[in-house]
Design an enzyme around this catalytic site. Sequence first.
Site, PDB file in Angstrom:
ATOM      1  CE1 TYR A 133      -3.482 -11.377 -17.363  1.00  0.00           C
ATOM      2  CE2 TYR A 133      -5.181 -12.419 -18.657  1.00  0.00           C
ATOM      3  CZ  TYR A 133      -4.233 -11.430 -18.495  1.00  0.00           C
ATOM      4  OH  TYR A 133      -4.050 -10.486 -19.489  1.00  0.00           O
ATOM      5  CG  HIS A 149       0.782 -12.033 -21.489  1.00  0.00           C
ATOM      6  ND1 HIS A 149       0.131 -12.729 -20.504  1.00  0.00           N
ATOM      7  CD2 HIS A 149       0.454 -10.727 -21.274  1.00  0.00           C
ATOM      8  CE1 HIS A 149      -0.550 -11.902 -19.740  1.00  0.00           C
ATOM      9  NE2 HIS A 149      -0.363 -10.668 -20.183  1.00  0.00           N
TER      10      HIS A 149
HETATM   11  P1  NAD Z   1     -10.291  -3.228 -16.542  1.00  0.00           P
HETATM   12  O1  NAD Z   1      -9.955  -1.837 -16.889  1.00  0.00           O
HETATM   13  O2  NAD Z   1     -11.216  -3.981 -17.406  1.00  0.00           O
HETATM   14  O3  NAD Z   1     -10.774  -3.242 -15.022  1.00  0.00           O
HETATM   15  C1  NAD Z   1     -11.180  -4.441 -14.417  1.00  0.00           C
HETATM   16  C2  NAD Z   1     -11.685  -4.159 -13.011  1.00  0.00           C
HETATM   17  O4  NAD Z   1     -12.892  -3.411 -13.105  1.00  0.00           O
HETATM   18  C3  NAD Z   1     -12.040  -5.431 -12.253  1.00  0.00           C
HETATM   19  O5  NAD Z   1     -11.746  -5.226 -10.893  1.00  0.00           O
HETATM   20  C4  NAD Z   1     -13.537  -5.561 -12.464  1.00  0.00           C
HETATM   21  O6  NAD Z   1     -14.135  -6.265 -11.411  1.00  0.00           O
HETATM   22  C5  NAD Z   1     -13.960  -4.118 -12.476  1.00  0.00           C
HETATM   23  N1  NAD Z   1     -15.181  -3.859 -13.254  1.00  0.00           N
HETATM   24  C6  NAD Z   1     -15.618  -4.440 -14.393  1.00  0.00           C
HETATM   25  N2  NAD Z   1     -16.792  -3.900 -14.785  1.00  0.00           N
HETATM   26  C7  NAD Z   1     -17.108  -2.942 -13.871  1.00  0.00           C
HETATM   27  C8  NAD Z   1     -18.185  -2.040 -13.719  1.00  0.00           C
HETATM   28  N3  NAD Z   1     -19.194  -1.995 -14.586  1.00  0.00           N
HETATM   29  N4  NAD Z   1     -18.171  -1.202 -12.658  1.00  0.00           N
HETATM   30  C9  NAD Z   1     -17.148  -1.200 -11.768  1.00  0.00           C
HETATM   31  N5  NAD Z   1     -16.100  -2.042 -11.844  1.00  0.00           N
HETATM   32  C10 NAD Z   1     -16.083  -2.909 -12.888  1.00  0.00           C
HETATM   33  O7  NAD Z   1      -8.868  -3.989 -16.465  1.00  0.00           O
HETATM   34  P2  NAD Z   1      -8.361  -5.438 -16.809  1.00  0.00           P
HETATM   35  O8  NAD Z   1      -9.199  -6.502 -16.190  1.00  0.00           O
HETATM   36  O9  NAD Z   1      -6.924  -5.421 -16.522  1.00  0.00           O
HETATM   37  O10 NAD Z   1      -8.487  -5.518 -18.403  1.00  0.00           O
HETATM   38  C11 NAD Z   1      -9.468  -6.264 -19.059  1.00  0.00           C
HETATM   39  C12 NAD Z   1      -8.914  -7.551 -19.631  1.00  0.00           C
HETATM   40  O11 NAD Z   1      -8.011  -7.253 -20.700  1.00  0.00           O
HETATM   41  C13 NAD Z   1      -8.103  -8.428 -18.679  1.00  0.00           C
HETATM   42  O12 NAD Z   1      -8.931  -9.206 -17.858  1.00  0.00           O
HETATM   43  C14 NAD Z   1      -7.278  -9.222 -19.656  1.00  0.00           C
HETATM   44  O13 NAD Z   1      -8.063 -10.273 -20.197  1.00  0.00           O
HETATM   45  C15 NAD Z   1      -6.986  -8.198 -20.751  1.00  0.00           C
HETATM   46  N6  NAD Z   1      -5.667  -7.522 -20.551  1.00  0.00           N
HETATM   47  C16 NAD Z   1      -4.606  -7.988 -21.239  1.00  0.00           C
HETATM   48  C17 NAD Z   1      -3.357  -7.425 -21.049  1.00  0.00           C
HETATM   49  C18 NAD Z   1      -2.186  -7.972 -21.808  1.00  0.00           C
HETATM   50  O14 NAD Z   1      -2.341  -8.881 -22.589  1.00  0.00           O
HETATM   51  N7  NAD Z   1      -0.997  -7.462 -21.631  1.00  0.00           N
HETATM   52  C19 NAD Z   1      -3.181  -6.369 -20.163  1.00  0.00           C
HETATM   53  C20 NAD Z   1      -4.296  -5.883 -19.491  1.00  0.00           C
HETATM   54  C21 NAD Z   1      -5.544  -6.469 -19.706  1.00  0.00           C
END
Ligand code: NAD
Length: 310
Positions: free
Chosen positions: A56, A119
């Site tokens: 990230y 990952h």
């Molecule tokens: P998400 O679906 O959580 O979306 C995040 C986006 O939504 C960001 O732009 C954030 O600013 C916005 N957001 C958050 N709360 C909000 C709200 N209340 N209203 C409007 N917008 C809002 O997607 P993500 O960040 O990809 O997934 C969450 C976390 O999961 C990641 O940060 C990561 O830590 C993890 N993740 C891991 C993997 C992996 O290991 N392969 C893949 C995807 C995500």
Amino acid sequence: MEYRQLGETGLRISILGFGASPLGNAFRETDPVEGKAAVHLAVERGINFFDVSPYYGLTLAETRLGEALEGRREKVVLTTKCGRYGADEFDFSAARITAGLEDSLKRLRTDYVDLLQAHDVEFGDVQQVVEETVPAMRKLQEQGKARYIGITGYSLKNLMEIAGQVKVDSILSYCRYNLLITDMEAKLVPFAKKRGVGVINASPLHMGIITERGAPEWHPAPQAVRDAGQRVVAVCKARGVDASEVALRFCLDQPDVASTLVGLSSRGHVERNLKCLEMRNDPELLAEIAKAVAPVKDLTWPSGRAENYG
Ligand code: NAD
């Protein structure tokens, strides 16, 4: 805050988890001062599960999270990842896994992580992950550098293929359980339960698709899926509710998921998402949302090596 045990680990984690990829500007440039304040507010309000990766922001998220958690490390369950180091940079070899964790620990300003996850394993070779990556992670566990180990990825088929061959403590999948798609519930949850493996659900907003702002440019979903997301946003708007909040609440209601990780980098989003802990979704609204999504027959996309799709 409600906490759940992660599988058979001794970890009790908040059902709402802090996804730290936005601290590394995964979606857009974020303000580091605000990001740090968001971490502090989250800890103060009982969010104890923090997920990051060297991928990230090409180490930026780890560096920022490590700085923000200074003095708070013992209050949180910290997880980082190994094996993915860039958009196209994967290395699941034992040597890189071991060296990678050392680098992560320095950036995170700690001696250990509570959970170390391989990952996006669908980009690797199944046999290598089973025979080399996971054993290397177990060695790091024996050395006290990781309390537990897990795997993450998009392909449920691949995650289950690996975890069927080698014991892992947790599985994280993303974009497989939310208002658009729920196949994680039927496929991964029973598999994990049977084996005592903890389940983590990431991306409740489908990586930004279920937001007013919409998906970032790089989002891998086909246009039909983005359009479905925007229909969900419109249905919620017409009812005077916020689609992102409905989406998060929907995920929190899945009882077999230990934590739902939402991407955070601002206090405003921390506050709004904490509010979801108190709210309830209207079943009629959920039915209307399901109708808006139904025309899209396949909500998935290819990820990783072709043999691992699914
Ligand atoms: P998400 O679906 O959580 O979306 C995040 C986006 O939504 C960001 O732009 C954030 O600013 C916005 N957001 C958050 N709360 C909000 C709200 N209340 N209203 C409007 N917008 C809002 O997607 P993500 O960040 O990809 O997934 C969450 C976390 O999961 C990641 O940060 C990561 O830590 C993890 N993740 C891991 C993997 C992996 O290991 N392969 C893949 C995807 C995500």
